[in-house]
Design a protein around this motif. Structure first.
Motif, PDB file in Angstrom:
ATOM      1  N   UNK A 352       0.830  -1.198   0.000  1.00 28.98           N
ATOM      2  CA  UNK A 352       0.000   0.000   0.000  1.00 28.98           C
ATOM      3  C   UNK A 352       0.873   1.261   0.000  1.00 28.98           C
ATOM      4  N   UNK A 353       1.800   1.298   0.930  1.00 29.59           N
ATOM      5  CA  UNK A 353       2.685   2.460   1.016  1.00 29.59           C
ATOM      6  C   UNK A 353       3.467   2.618  -0.295  1.00 29.59           C
ATOM      7  N   UNK A 354       3.920   1.503  -0.816  1.00 27.07           N
ATOM      8  CA  UNK A 354       4.691   1.569  -2.049  1.00 27.07           C
ATOM      9  C   UNK A 354       3.855   2.141  -3.195  1.00 27.07           C
ATOM     10  N   UNK A 355       2.571   1.873  -3.158  1.00 26.47           N
ATOM     11  CA  UNK A 355       1.713   2.356  -4.256  1.00 26.47           C
ATOM     12  C   UNK A 355       1.565   3.883  -4.230  1.00 26.47           C
ATOM     13  N   UNK A 356       1.995   4.490  -3.143  1.00 26.01           N
ATOM     14  CA  UNK A 356       1.897   5.955  -3.052  1.00 26.01           C
ATOM     15  C   UNK A 356       3.160   6.664  -3.535  1.00 26.01           C
ATOM     16  N   UNK A 357       4.196   5.882  -3.848  1.00 21.10           N
ATOM     17  CA  UNK A 357       5.521   6.472  -4.092  1.00 21.10           C
ATOM     18  C   UNK A 357       5.988   6.349  -5.535  1.00 21.10           C
ATOM     19  N   UNK A 358       6.938   7.185  -5.896  1.00 18.58           N
ATOM     20  CA  UNK A 358       7.639   7.076  -7.177  1.00 18.58           C
ATOM     21  C   UNK A 358       9.071   7.583  -6.970  1.00 18.58           C
ATOM     22  N   UNK A 359      10.057   6.789  -7.332  1.00 17.49           N
ATOM     23  CA  UNK A 359      11.454   7.213  -7.276  1.00 17.49           C
ATOM     24  C   UNK A 359      11.877   7.627  -8.696  1.00 17.49           C
ATOM     25  N   UNK A 360      13.168   7.839  -8.890  1.00 15.10           N
ATOM     26  CA  UNK A 360      13.621   8.413 -10.166  1.00 15.10           C
ATOM     27  C   UNK A 360      13.130   7.620 -11.382  1.00 15.10           C
ATOM     28  N   UNK A 361      13.327   6.311 -11.339  1.00 13.43           N
ATOM     29  CA  UNK A 361      12.966   5.527 -12.515  1.00 13.43           C
ATOM     30  C   UNK A 361      11.458   5.611 -12.786  1.00 13.43           C
ATOM     31  N   UNK A 362      10.663   5.590 -11.729  1.00 14.66           N
ATOM     32  CA  UNK A 362       9.213   5.684 -11.892  1.00 14.66           C
ATOM     33  C   UNK A 362       8.821   7.075 -12.382  1.00 14.66           C
ATOM     34  N   UNK A 363       9.584   8.066 -11.998  1.00 13.09           N
ATOM     35  CA  UNK A 363       9.258   9.429 -12.435  1.00 13.09           C
ATOM     36  C   UNK A 363       9.484   9.595 -13.940  1.00 13.09           C
ATOM     37  N   UNK A 364      10.478   8.874 -14.464  1.00  9.01           N
ATOM     38  CA  UNK A 364      10.660   8.904 -15.927  1.00  9.01           C
ATOM     39  C   UNK A 364       9.401   8.376 -16.606  1.00  9.01           C
ATOM     40  N   UNK A 365       8.866   7.268 -16.077  1.00  8.87           N
ATOM     41  CA  UNK A 365       7.642   6.697 -16.652  1.00  8.87           C
ATOM     42  C   UNK A 365       6.496   7.703 -16.573  1.00  8.87           C
ATOM     43  N   UNK A 366       6.427   8.401 -15.470  1.00  6.47           N
ATOM     44  CA  UNK A 366       5.344   9.374 -15.305  1.00  6.47           C
ATOM     45  C   UNK A 366       5.443  10.486 -16.360  1.00  6.47           C
ATOM     46  N   UNK A 367       6.669  10.965 -16.573  1.00  7.56           N
ATOM     47  CA  UNK A 367       6.858  12.024 -17.572  1.00  7.56           C
ATOM     48  C   UNK A 367       6.403  11.527 -18.951  1.00  7.56           C
ATOM     49  N   UNK A 368       6.824  10.323 -19.284  1.00  4.12           N
ATOM     50  CA  UNK A 368       6.509   9.785 -20.610  1.00  4.12           C
ATOM     51  C   UNK A 368       5.003   9.565 -20.768  1.00  4.12           C
ATOM     52  N   UNK A 369       4.396   8.950 -19.790  1.00 11.18           N
ATOM     53  CA  UNK A 369       2.948   8.705 -19.895  1.00 11.18           C
ATOM     54  C   UNK A 369       2.178  10.013 -19.998  1.00 11.18           C
ATOM     55  N   UNK A 370       2.583  10.960 -19.189  1.00 13.67           N
ATOM     56  CA  UNK A 370       1.887  12.246 -19.211  1.00 13.67           C
ATOM     57  C   UNK A 370       2.008  12.903 -20.585  1.00 13.67           C
ATOM     58  N   UNK A 371       3.181  12.822 -21.177  1.00 13.64           N
ATOM     59  CA  UNK A 371       3.342  13.462 -22.490  1.00 13.64           C
ATOM     60  C   UNK A 371       2.471  12.754 -23.529  1.00 13.64           C
ATOM     61  N   UNK A 372       2.388  11.439 -23.446  1.00 16.48           N
ATOM     62  CA  UNK A 372       1.558  10.722 -24.429  1.00 16.48           C
ATOM     63  C   UNK A 372       0.069  10.964 -24.176  1.00 16.48           C
ATOM     64  N   UNK A 373      -0.293  11.104 -22.915  1.00 17.92           N
ATOM     65  CA  UNK A 373      -1.698  11.412 -22.616  1.00 17.92           C
ATOM     66  C   UNK A 373      -2.077  12.762 -23.211  1.00 17.92           C
TER      67      UNK A 373
END
Ligand code: GLN
Ligand code: ZN
Length: 769
Positions: A352-373
């Motif tokens: 559960x706690x992990x599902x609330x977090x994002x570290x560097x590698x996950x943040x790259x994914x977030x940037x990419x997904x957001x740009x495609x969205x």
């Protein structure tokens, strides 16, 4: 298409490979070739991670064996002569060992020399090496490293964007030394004309290598700049615009504020802004952005570890997308250097706690997904990522692990009286003097005694289960008894228990408080090979049980002298943690303060007559803009007092800070109303006490009389002389005698003679006065 990129990536490695390799190299366990191989391997891995995530550019130039600001100094040949390079006369490469000697004073080869100064990078916990400058200095291109790294990335087939600290921020962070140095803001600017040709040369060479974009970091633009510095930005970028590359001017850590017009109008091809710390500037920047420029929006938090709300960002950036079209780029707010590497390493964190977090590698994914969205070309994976984020965030908003009604209620019930002691300092001092029965120039220490290999081995054995709880506690009691006996023998007037049970002054309390979580590999580079693993404050903070009372009362039972209890203050606990982003920092700080308030009350009830609440991080919490200082100081002071003011008049509250630049915040330091403050002064020859004298600081002060960072044993005469200087500025009755800071990094073989001399110095002072 919205271009996705990052301003930088952590270089330390998911398992701290870079730390291990550099330390092995310094110890002579591996050679330079092997160290270089580890560096190359990490760069390759991190570029590949950026490509795998789907970024459109990989960032080259964020790697450093020690520090990226130092890399720029080396690149420009700004190597002080004591390291064996003489400005432009030398024409060779500045080698790696010289770089290491600048950073730490020594390296496997070359003559040791005093290291360059190190300080915090803006308001982060990352430390950079201060560029050491001198009047009339010349510069030259003195390293090929950057260009080699570009080649490496090109050979690997990556689309390259190069990052380099901009010339003005590099100078802004520097310091002019030597005879005649004035120490004002203008003198560094006098070197600009000498620096710019080298930047021009660098940019040309990068262009020759086929680099299209160069990211020039100019975070100085989020600070209050003197007018001549603002003008220098115009002149500088007018010159650099002739370089045959495209320039992306990056700003981060805050709002452009009064530099907004300036930043948008500079002749560069793109601008990056921090839309996490300052989302409100987005519309204003777009309004002013010339049509030929791209805008890189830093939408994902590069300073914290929370998972982004992709749905909300998608919505809030829709207008920017509509207005900018192809000119919109997306990135984290700043370099990801300031967050841990990879959440996937955290196998022990609950899901559960992990599902609330994002570290560097996950943040790259977030940037990419957001740009495609935003481009309406989201893949099913992007859509799934958005939905998972929405679900996790809504669970986080409702979680009973985070929201504790009792904590909220208590916070709501705080009254102004809760932050004031019963009486003002003067009557308190009278009762304290009577009760504590201390001599003139009382002696004490800052809290910790040597953390011996033995103590650390015991803690490790306890954590792995090899040592039982009882055996571990017995061992700690033994250490406390040892420290108390030594202090008795030395004749210290106010002993401490020595903090053997604390691995770290913040982690220790975090582990005992509710609302904190700890990661296994959440390392962030602090300086050089040093990494810290900040606790994560995810929920409302409360104290399930007393945290220090048994150690302090045990220590008190061993002596008739008044034992000083030892706590870490609320601001420092906040400052050295990853803090939740769903409520103001001040609110989280108040929660911590209330937990500490209970500890103060419990210590007092258990018979502890003096309690120190350390706040070494109070100053570093100051916002980047002066205009926001007072608001911060107000709640920081309030939180300290909330923790402390529950103490009865006769209980003496101490605080400690590891510095002494108090000039600009002295009123707030006085407002803490600590009965005693111990500070670092020995290296400044007590001159920094002037701030206290000028302010007529009303309470007691222990100006550190010796530097605990040095293994040298301070001499009695030296300390007497320092205290005499202090006595010229502060009334005798209000002076304490103590070291600069805690002694945990020293050995007993140094500590005992040093403290013996310190006690002797106090006796000499009593004889004289
Ligand atoms: N009480 C702490 C110690 O002595 C204070 C450390 C600090 O100021 N950073 O170790
Ligand atoms: Zn300190």
């Amino acid at each position: 298409m919205t271009l996705a990129h990052t301003l930088g990536y952590p270089r330390i490695g998911a398992k701290r490979e870079l730390k291990k390799a550099t330390e092995a190299y310094w110890k002579g366990e591996i050679d330079q070739h092997a160290l270089e191989a580890v560096g190359a391997e990490l760069r390759a891995r991190h570029w590949q991670a950026q490509r795998d995530a789907g970024l459109d550019l990989v960032t080259v130039g964020d790697f450093a064996f020690y520090d990226q600001v130092l890399n720029v100094s080396v690149l420009l040949g700004a190597v002080p002569s004591r390291f064996g390079h003489f400005d432009s006369q030398a024409d060779g490469e500045v080698d790696l060992d010289t770089t290491f000697r600048m950073a730490r004073g020594r390296a496997p080869s070359g003559q040791p020399a005093a290291a360059c100064e190190m300080t915090k990078y803006f308001d982060t916990n990352y430390h950079y090496l201060v560029p050491e400058l001198h009047a009339g200095q010349t510069f030259r291109l003195a390293s090929d490293r950057l260009f080699q790294e570009v080649d490496e990335a090109k050979v690997a087939g990556h689309p390259v964007k190069v990052v380099l600290l901009g010339p003005l921020t590099w100078l802004w962070l520097g310091k002019v030394k030597g005879d005649g140095a004035r120490g004002d803001d203008a003198e560094r600017l006098e070197l600009l004309d000498a620096v710019l040709p080298v930047y021009g040369e660098i940019l040309t060479r990068l262009a020759d290598q086929g680099v299209e974009w160069v990211q020039l970091d100019e975070p100085a633009l989020v600070q209050d700049l003197p007018p001549q510095w603002q003008q220098a930005f115009e002149a500088t970028y007018n010159k650099l615009q002739s370089a045959p590359v495209k320039l992306l001017l990056t700003t981060y850590f805050g709002t452009l504020g009064d530099n907004l017009q300036l930043a948008t109008s500079l002749p560069v091809d793109g601008l990056h802004i921090d839309a996490v710390r300052a989302p409100e500037q987005l519309a204003a920047v777009i309004d002013r952005l010339p049509a030929y420029k791209v805008l890189s929006v830093g939408a994902i938090d590069g300073r914290n570890i929370w998972r982004a709300d992709l749905a909300a960002l998608h919505e809030s950036l829709a207008e920017a997308k509509a207005r900018l079209g192809e000119r919109l780029w997306l990135a984290p707010s700043c370099s990801l250097l300031h967050v841990p590497v990879d959440l996937d390493s955290e196998t022990k964190l609950d899901t559960e706690l992990r599902s609330w977090l994002a570290f560097a590698r996950q943040k790259l994914d977030e940037v990419v997904s957001l740009s495609r969205l935003l481009d309406k070309r989201a893949t099913p994976d992007d859509q799934a990522r958005l939905e998972a984020a929405t679900a996790a965030l809504s669970a986080r908003r409702r979680s009973t692990r985070i929201h504790k009604p009792a904590v909220a209620e208590r916070l709501g019930a705080i009254t102004p009286g809760d932050t004031e002691r019963a009486s003002p300092y003067a009557p308190r001092a009278t009762v304290q003097r009577r009760k504590l029965d201390l001599p003139l120039f009382p002696t004490t220490t800052i809290g910790s005694f040597p953390q011996t290999a033995d103590i650390r081995a015991a803690r490790r054995a306890f954590k792995t289960g090899e040592l039982s709880q009882d055996a571990y506690e017995a061992k700690m009691c033994e250490e406390i008894a040892f420290a108390v006996a030594r202090q008795e023998a030395l004749g210290l007037d106010m002993p401490v228990h020595g903090e053997p049970e604390r691995n770290d002054m913040v982690e220790y309390f975090g582990e005992l408080l509710d609302g904190f979580a700890f990661t296994e590999f959440g390392w962030v580079q602090s300086y050089g090979s040093r990494c810290v693993k900040p606790p994560v404050i995810f929920g409302d903070v409360s104290r399930p049980a007393a945290m220090t009372v048994r150690w302090s009362t045990y220590a008190q039972s061993l002596t008739d002298k008044p034992m000083k209890g030892m706590l870490t203050g609320p601001v420092t606990i906040l400052q050295w943690s990853f803090v939740r982003d769903d409520q103001p920092r001040a609110t989280t700080c108040r929660q911590i303060a209330l937990a500490l308030r209970d500890e103060v009350a419990d210590l007092e009830a258990a018979g502890i007559q003096a309690i120190q609440i350390d706040e070494p991080a109070l100053r570093e919490g100051l916002p980047l803009r002066h205009g926001q200082w007072q608001a911060y100081l107000d709640w920081a002071v309030e939180c300290f007092k909330l923790a402390a003011a529950v103490a009865r008049d006769e209980t003496q509250i101490h605080t400690h800070m590891c510095y002494s630049e108090f000039n600009d915040i002295i009123a707030s330091i006085a407002a803490l109303d600590a009965d005693v403050i111990t500070i670092e002064t020995s290296r400044s020859d007590m001159e920094l006490l002037d701030a206290f004298q000028d302010f007529a600081y009303p309470n007691e002060i222990g100006p550190g009389v010796y530097d605990i960072h040095s293994p040298n044993i301070p001499e009695v005469e030296w300390m007497v002389r320092l205290m005499e200087k202090a006595a010229e500025r502060i009334p005798l009755k209000r002076l304490w005698v103590n070291p600069d800071c805690g002694l945990k990094t020293r050995g007993w073989a140094e500590v005992e003679p040093a403290l013996a001399n310190m006690v002797e110095a106090a006796k000499e002072l009593r004889r004289r006065h």
